[in-house]
Design a protein around this motif. Structure first.
Motif, PDB file in Angstrom:
ATOM      1  N   MET A  41       0.833  -1.202   0.000  1.00 23.09           N
ATOM      2  CA  MET A  41       0.000   0.000   0.000  1.00 23.09           C
ATOM      3  C   MET A  41       0.865   1.248   0.000  1.00 23.09           C
ATOM      4  O   MET A  41       0.622   2.189  -0.745  1.00 23.09           O
ATOM      5  CB  MET A  41      -0.895   0.014   1.247  1.00 23.09           C
ATOM      6  N   ALA A  42       1.873   1.260   0.850  1.00 22.66           N
ATOM      7  CA  ALA A  42       2.766   2.416   0.894  1.00 22.66           C
ATOM      8  C   ALA A  42       3.379   2.619  -0.485  1.00 22.66           C
ATOM      9  O   ALA A  42       3.435   3.735  -1.009  1.00 22.66           O
ATOM     10  CB  ALA A  42       3.855   2.193   1.949  1.00 22.66           C
ATOM     11  N   ALA A  43       3.833   1.545  -1.099  1.00 21.49           N
ATOM     12  CA  ALA A  43       4.486   1.643  -2.401  1.00 21.49           C
ATOM     13  C   ALA A  43       3.525   2.160  -3.460  1.00 21.49           C
ATOM     14  O   ALA A  43       3.871   3.042  -4.260  1.00 21.49           O
ATOM     15  CB  ALA A  43       5.035   0.271  -2.803  1.00 21.49           C
ATOM     16  N   ILE A  44       2.316   1.643  -3.447  1.00 23.46           N
ATOM     17  CA  ILE A  44       1.349   2.051  -4.475  1.00 23.46           C
ATOM     18  C   ILE A  44       0.952   3.518  -4.285  1.00 23.46           C
ATOM     19  O   ILE A  44       0.918   4.299  -5.237  1.00 23.46           O
ATOM     20  CB  ILE A  44       0.107   1.129  -4.425  1.00 23.46           C
ATOM     21  N   VAL A  45       0.698   3.897  -3.051  1.00 18.11           N
ATOM     22  CA  VAL A  45       0.289   5.276  -2.788  1.00 18.11           C
ATOM     23  C   VAL A  45       1.389   6.245  -3.204  1.00 18.11           C
ATOM     24  O   VAL A  45       1.137   7.243  -3.889  1.00 18.11           O
ATOM     25  CB  VAL A  45      -0.057   5.452  -1.293  1.00 18.11           C
ATOM     26  N   LEU A  46       2.608   5.946  -2.795  1.00 14.83           N
ATOM     27  CA  LEU A  46       3.708   6.857  -3.123  1.00 14.83           C
ATOM     28  C   LEU A  46       3.915   6.922  -4.629  1.00 14.83           C
ATOM     29  O   LEU A  46       4.097   7.995  -5.203  1.00 14.83           O
ATOM     30  CB  LEU A  46       5.003   6.422  -2.439  1.00 14.83           C
ATOM     31  N   THR A  47       3.910   5.775  -5.292  1.00 18.07           N
ATOM     32  CA  THR A  47       4.168   5.751  -6.725  1.00 18.07           C
ATOM     33  C   THR A  47       3.071   6.478  -7.490  1.00 18.07           C
ATOM     34  O   THR A  47       3.345   7.306  -8.369  1.00 18.07           O
ATOM     35  CB  THR A  47       4.240   4.292  -7.223  1.00 18.07           C
ATOM     36  N   PHE A  48       1.840   6.179  -7.117  1.00 19.38           N
ATOM     37  CA  PHE A  48       0.728   6.794  -7.837  1.00 19.38           C
ATOM     38  C   PHE A  48       0.748   8.315  -7.645  1.00 19.38           C
ATOM     39  O   PHE A  48       0.728   9.075  -8.619  1.00 19.38           O
ATOM     40  CB  PHE A  48      -0.597   6.207  -7.330  1.00 19.38           C
ATOM     41  N   ALA A  49       0.835   8.737  -6.395  1.00 20.87           N
ATOM     42  CA  ALA A  49       0.784  10.170  -6.122  1.00 20.87           C
ATOM     43  C   ALA A  49       1.957  10.878  -6.789  1.00 20.87           C
ATOM     44  O   ALA A  49       1.810  11.957  -7.367  1.00 20.87           O
ATOM     45  CB  ALA A  49       0.794  10.405  -4.616  1.00 20.87           C
ATOM     46  N   HIS A  50       3.111  10.271  -6.729  1.00 21.05           N
ATOM     47  CA  HIS A  50       4.280  10.914  -7.306  1.00 21.05           C
ATOM     48  C   HIS A  50       4.157  11.010  -8.818  1.00 21.05           C
ATOM     49  O   HIS A  50       4.544  12.010  -9.423  1.00 21.05           O
ATOM     50  CB  HIS A  50       5.533  10.137  -6.917  1.00 21.05           C
ATOM     51  N   THR A  51       3.612   9.984  -9.449  1.00 21.83           N
ATOM     52  CA  THR A  51       3.469  10.027 -10.907  1.00 21.83           C
ATOM     53  C   THR A  51       2.432  11.073 -11.316  1.00 21.83           C
ATOM     54  O   THR A  51       2.595  11.751 -12.333  1.00 21.83           O
ATOM     55  CB  THR A  51       3.059   8.642 -11.449  1.00 21.83           C
ATOM     56  N   VAL A  52       1.389  11.189 -10.508  1.00 16.11           N
ATOM     57  CA  VAL A  52       0.396  12.223 -10.824  1.00 16.11           C
ATOM     58  C   VAL A  52       1.035  13.607 -10.754  1.00 16.11           C
ATOM     59  O   VAL A  52       0.822  14.452 -11.627  1.00 16.11           O
ATOM     60  CB  VAL A  52      -0.806  12.134  -9.841  1.00 16.11           C
ATOM     61  N   GLY A  53       1.804  13.836  -9.726  1.00 12.98           N
ATOM     62  CA  GLY A  53       2.311  15.183  -9.485  1.00 12.98           C
ATOM     63  C   GLY A  53       3.554  15.542 -10.278  1.00 12.98           C
ATOM     64  O   GLY A  53       3.825  16.706 -10.564  1.00 12.98           O
TER      65      GLY A  53
END
Ligand SMILES: Nc1ncnc2c1ncn2[C@@H]1O[C@H](COP(=O)(O)OP(=O)(O)OP(=O)(O)O)[C@@H](O)[C@H]1O
Ligand SMILES: Nc1ncnc2c1ncn2[C@@H]1O[C@H](COP(=O)(O)OP(=O)(O)OP(=O)(O)O)[C@@H](O)[C@H]1O
Ligand SMILES: [Mg+2]
Ligand SMILES: [Mg+2]
Lengths: 229, 225, 367, 367, 229
Positions: free
Chosen positions: E150-162
């Motif tokens: 979950m930590a990995a997915i949240v960080l990756t997703f949010a970072h790619t969006v931003g």
């Protein structure tokens, strides 16, 4: 010298910024992650996802909003003024605050997940051996979640070194005060000074390796800890 | 170039009036980025830059399909939304009430370089240098002032007169004798070969209607120089 | 060390509902000696211990030891402030510390005033006793299951607690090791007068160690009594779950060094026992299993059975199995239990008041 | 199910050095029945089991079961392809699955050809037997220690392995529960003819269950023999670590329903035993502990002891304790061991060849 | 409509990019993290720090180097050409590749630390229950390291969006192809269109919350798993 004096200055400033931000976030993010991971309320952990939200905004846009908040008419700016504190924009402290906000999830998320996997038993054992909760945190929880701490430190440090959108907006690119190396590399590329850019980038990589590897070496040293029978 | 944004929007609107079928996409950004991208084959047809040196470099790199054409000269103003800048001169920047002055990054932004020249020429450089804060480009420089963190900024005239800013603050035009001319130019890229629309567009720019829009946004036309 | 005056008590009351289980106990125990907590799997033994330790918070609970309140409406002493030692059912060693560091962990945290200058000796004695010296530099994941449990026991002992809570500490150990550790627990009980709450499902351990017994059944206490009393009542809940036996408090009266035997006197007679480091005058408790005793009308002349005592039948009860009868006989004032087949009881026409000879094999007496 | 022809063997050889320990074993075992692996804590029992399961990779090792090579120079069958069931010393349930899902985990993965249509019945039978039905919807962290171990045993049984490896499966269980599970293990052994390697440090379990014994000491095998043989030799390494006893192979000859007794015949005589679901003709193994036997010159008339057999003294040996003598007597052809005090042996002037009466208390015979 | 059609298009493109990158990194990063965490060689784990190095470079500078590598004269560009594959710069695929490189550490580091804390026992148990290593990974290791995922997915997703520095450089801001929402917000801010910027930013935040909360809800649902007795 491989680099111009300005670039050296920017490099040192970067290290100072990244170290300050990483250490501050360690102090701030650890209790937050602990609370998020171990609060019994079922949805607390979901709140943890919210700390990742600043990431969703492009850095310079986040920087713009921060500039508004921290400016003389912004909430934070007025508060700082009321408290007779120096204004944050265009200062090193401002950079630290902005970078902390932006890098917070990189500290909190890995720690939260490590704390969630820790379980209660080690802390219970520590309590029966007279360790106060704080003592148990440092002597049991921390060593047992070391991989999580390493991930958090590496991500936070590297991200703070490389980030420059927020930094540029809040810092105003002042040499020696807010002009960090990432901005300098960017400026070199923009000025089509590719050689200077590459040299500085290479040295940033080198420095980061030098900072990160010892952290990891320490971890490799203790690697067997994380193995169970 | 961000200073061109508002003028360009008007020009495209007019051009589309004449060519209803034409689709034109505009991308704003830094000249340095565009230079790199075009050399690597970016699908851009016309490259406008506030700094004639970037199109020239592109021409040297052999990535152009036309000569470099100057289209306007930019002008620098003192602008503020908190003080009445129309009553200021560069000398007023030494006033201690002014704590931060926003300029664009002189390392690569032409407005920044001209701002530094003007401050030198006005003899106030040593007093104001510590107050300067640097925006990455002219838009960020404006944002510093708009957010109230810098009391005054040296920005493009084209921005100061744009509908977004005209109502917000006042400006004082910095005499163009204080800095070297800010020659802006465009060039057709390799990619424009075989695209008649690109040629039509630049032809329209040179037409009286196009030129009028430049003037409206405070640009000096090359032949007026 | 606290005197064990009659007022030295452990008083507690816990009410802890769980989805499929309810712990509902209230008890007073003497705060000295070993109290065995006995009960089937899932009866709440571990949960009770956790409540005592403060690891489980039973609201409106109550817990008082030696006049110190650990929990009541107003007070809640957190676990780390309770002077306890806890041996977990699974050894639960710290995986990031070596065995030595595991032991030191608690020692370092003993509050200064409780620190005993002789402590280092105590520690090395415990290490020796549990035979873990050679394990000290290792990490727990490199130990066998029994080795881990030994370290877990040592870790709880070295902090010299005022109350020891042990959750099936010996079940992972082989008999030889058990026999080695049991005397040490006895000594803890006798010399240091640390009260011990000792969860076990091994009857032999109860007999050997316990002074008091708490019987748990589905979260409730079904028996709370001194062990001797629990054994006396042939119909007590404890006799229903354990093998019938009596506990004798004896004194070493004579040692026959030639044959390595010892004569143990009790009120009403004496028994011969093999001598294992006994010394004259020492008090020893003996368990005599009802199944090791037999009755005979005439005293046999040539028999390998050394202990033959005159006994009077007091009561004829039934054993746990329908084939069995459980006879209570008195030797002097001391009751013994004899388990025989019902057929034998019938054939021999046993009846209260008759005088018979009670035979007990020397070798069947185990300390 | 595999026939147990003489060629049905488990052959293995492992050499596994560790920092403070060396496992160095080579053995051949019959691939049927239960083989007890017995030895002190840290002697390498768990390590040996792990090598058999392929959890530990001993280079140059060798492992062959029923003609199937699991490991040799060229072959290495990974654990998940070995048709084993493994009960870990700590229950090691999957914390993210409920008890039911833990059980299903392995069942779902049984290769189709091995799938037995009656399997559902087997599963529900095992669940019933281990009394874990009410635990099925729970998560392991909500179970008591004993409950966890029961689920761990069930999980290894429900996959119907061809070799069962059990690492101290019963040590966390109370006696009542042990007594309930033991018959099932016996039935597994007898009916399914699954070979079982059974690590234990409980002698009673060995006696009750084992056909064969492997004795480990510091990583080496000190004894590998059928249990009956190991018990016969009064000086074998096994007698040094266990309590002296003999194992009798008996048959139920008569049932006395009135007194709930059963007469068990063996070569040379018979013994009365309490009847626990026995039926005439059934084969039962009995352990007679040397300490439960005694000798008397004249047959007593009125005694509660039901089993009195004519015996001839064959050998006078010494017991583990210097006070004790261990007498081998023969009843017909069957040897019995009698543990008496050396003083009694001397006083009675026992000598080989003499005829005495051997007394064994009915009640002392436990299946 | 709150947003211009262009902005909606950019938003959809962002979701597509972030989803593609997150899923691809999940597929790529999981085995890498597993190998880094469980390779017996003592220093392997230290290598894990190296995946974090791209972070140290400012995004647009990294984008600059990537552009050089992927361009017609770059190593990758020549390789793609030799393989008769389409060039990467200024295409959606190029964005995906670049974002993956830049977001790799956000996937790998939390997973690596979760795998390190897992221990061998659960996998051993699974093996004795007939689960092949892959099977055991999905049915045992994965659920037990869910907080790390979950930590990995949240960080990756949010970072790619931003993230937009790399994207801007490689993508060239082509509407419908490479113009993602972060670039649009940036453009709005640059054009001093603060209202449009704020609206788009707010909707990006909202979308991200909508994407991340269900992921977390699932996790909250299974929260008790990570607790030990
Ligand atoms: N992973 C390991 N690395 C190094 N040494 C180990 C490891 N596991 C066990 N040992 C050592 O190997 C020896 C044998 O261990 P093993 O677990 O096989 O013993 P055991 O006979 O099962 O004991 P117990 O009855 O206590 O479970 C012990 O001395 C132990 O300390
Ligand atoms: N955390 C928990 N949540 C809910 N129920 C639990 C929890 N822990 C234990 N239980 C249940 O409470 C009951 C008592 O458990 P406890 O561990 O106290 O038993 P025990 O007497 O120690 O058994 P054992 O001898 O098997 O260790 C059991 O039925 C168990 O399933
Ligand atoms: Mg328990
Ligand atoms: Mg073991």
């Amino acid at each position: 010298m491989l680099l111009s004096p300005d670039d050296w200055q920017a490099l040192l400033l970067t290290l100072k910024l990244a170290t300050t931000v990483t250490v501050s976030l360690l102090l701030l993010g650890t209790p937050l992650a602990w609370w998020l991971a171990r609060n019994p309320w079922k949805w607390t952990r979901t709140l943890g996802a919210l700390v990742a939200l600043p990431l969703v905004l492009p850095p310079s846009v986040l920087g713009f909003y921060l500039l508004l908040f921290m400016g003389p008419d912004g909430v934070i700016g007025k508060l700082m003024h009321a408290l007779h504190l120096a204004a944050l924009p265009f200062t090193f402290n401002g950079l630290v605050v902005a970078s902390m906000l932006y890098s917070l999830p990189f500290m909190v998320q890995p720690l939260q997940s490590a704390f969630e996997s820790l379980g209660n038993r080690p802390l219970e054992v520590a309590a029966t051996l007279r360790a106060s909760p704080l003592d148990a945190f440092f002597t049991v929880a921390l060593p047992l979640t070391l991989p999580g701490f390493m991930a958090a430190i590496v991500l936070t440090f590297a991200h703070t070194v490389g980030e420059f959108g927020v930094v540029l907006m809040i810092g105003g690119n002042l040499p020696g005060i807010t002009q960090v190396a990432s901005v300098s590399v960017f400026d070199h590329v923009q000025s089509l000074e590719y050689h200077a850019a590459s040299r500085l980038a290479a040295i940033m990589l080198l420095f980061s390796v030098l900072v990160l590897i010892p952290v990891y070496g320490w971890r490799a040293h203790r690697e067997q800890h994380s193995q169970h029978d | 170039a961000a200073d061109l944004k508002f003028a360009m929007a008007d020009i495209i609107q007019d051009f589309k009036h004449a060519h209803p079928d034409a689709t034109i996409n505009t991308v704003y950004g830094s000249s340095g980025n565009f230079y790199t991208q075009i050399t690597q084959g970016a699908p851009y047809d016309v490259f406008f830059s506030a700094d004639v040196r970037y199109p020239k470099r592109l021409e040297q790199a052999g990535k152009t399909a036309s000569p470099v054409v100057p289209y306007a000269f930019g002008r620098l103003v003192l602008w503020s939304n908190s003080i009445d800048a129309s009553k200021m001169t560069l000398a007023s920047l030494t006033n201690p009430a002014i704590q931060h002055i926003a300029v664009a990054n002189p390392k690569h932004a032409p407005y920044g370089q001209r701002a530094v020249e003007a401050l030198h020429a006005a003899g106030v450089w040593s007093q104001v240098a510590p107050k300067l804060v640097y925006g990455e480009n002219i838009s960020q420089t404006t944002e510093f002032v708009q957010s109230g963190n810098a009391q005054v900024g040296l920005i493009a005239l084209s921005l100061a007169v744009s509908p977004k800013l005209a109502s917000q603050g006042k400006y004082w035009l910095i005499p163009d004798t204080l800095h070297s001319p800010m020659e802006q130019a465009y060039v057709l890229t390799d990619h424009a070969k075989g695209n008649p629309l690109a040629q039509q567009f630049v032809t329209y720019l040179a037409s009286p209607a196009g030129q009028a829009i430049f003037v409206k946004y405070g640009f000096t036309l090359p032949d007026k120089q | 060390m606290t005197e064990h005056t009659p007022s030295s008590l452990i008083e507690a009351k816990f009410y802890l509902p769980r989805r499929n289980f309810l712990l509902d106990v209230q008890f007073t125990l003497p705060a000295h000696g070993i109290c065995a907590i006995f009960g089937a799997s899932g009866s709440g033994k571990s949960t009770l211990l956790r409540c005592m330790a403060g690891l489980e918070r039973a609201p409106n609970g109550y817990c008082k030891i030696h006049q110190h309140v650990w929990q009541n409406e107003k007070t809640w002493l957190p676990t780390h402030q309770r002077p306890i030692g806890y041996v977990f059912q699974e050894a639960s060693l710290f995986p990031h510390l070596t065995v030595k560091q595991n032991l030191q962990y608690g020692v370092r945290r003993i509050p200064a005033p409780q620190h005993d200058p002789q402590h280092d000796n105590v520690v090395s004695h415990i290490i020796q006793l549990l035979d873990i010296e050679h394990l000290l530099p290792r990490k727990p994941q490199k130990l066998s299951g029994g080795e881990r449990q030994r370290v877990g026991i040592a870790r709880a002992l070295v902090i010299q607690p005022q109350l020891l809570l042990m959750d099936e500490p010996l079940s992972a150990l082989d008999d030889a090791r058990k026999q080695e550790i049991l005397p040490y627990l006895e000594r803890l009980r006798d010399e240091l007068s640390i009260p011990i709450l000792y969860v076990t499902h091994n009857q032999h351990e109860v007999m050997r160690l316990a002074d008091h017994i708490l019987l748990l059944d589905q979260g409730r206490i079904t028996l709370n009594s001194p062990l001797t009393e629990a054994l006396g009542q042939s119909e007590s809940p404890f006799s229903m779950v354990q093998e019938a036996s009596v506990l004798l408090h004896t004194r070493v009266a004579q040692i026959d060094t030639a044959w390595q035997l010892a004569r143990m006197d009790f009120a009403g007679g004496s028994l011969w026992l093999r001598n294992e480091n006994l010394s004259v005058g020492q008090s020893v408790r003996l368990e005599v299993l009802a199944r090791d005793a037999s009755l005979v009308r005439e005293r046999p002349q040539h028999t390998s059975i050394q202990n033959i005592l005159p006994a009077t039948i007091a009561h004829i009860g039934s054993g746990k199995h329908p084939a069995l009868a459980l006879i209570t006989v008195h030797v002097g004032d001391t009751p013994f239990l004899v388990q025989i087949s019902r057929r034998a009881a019938h054939d021999l026409q046993l009846a209260p008041g008759q005088n018979w000879w009670l035979q007990i094999k020397t070798a069947a007496l185990v300390r």
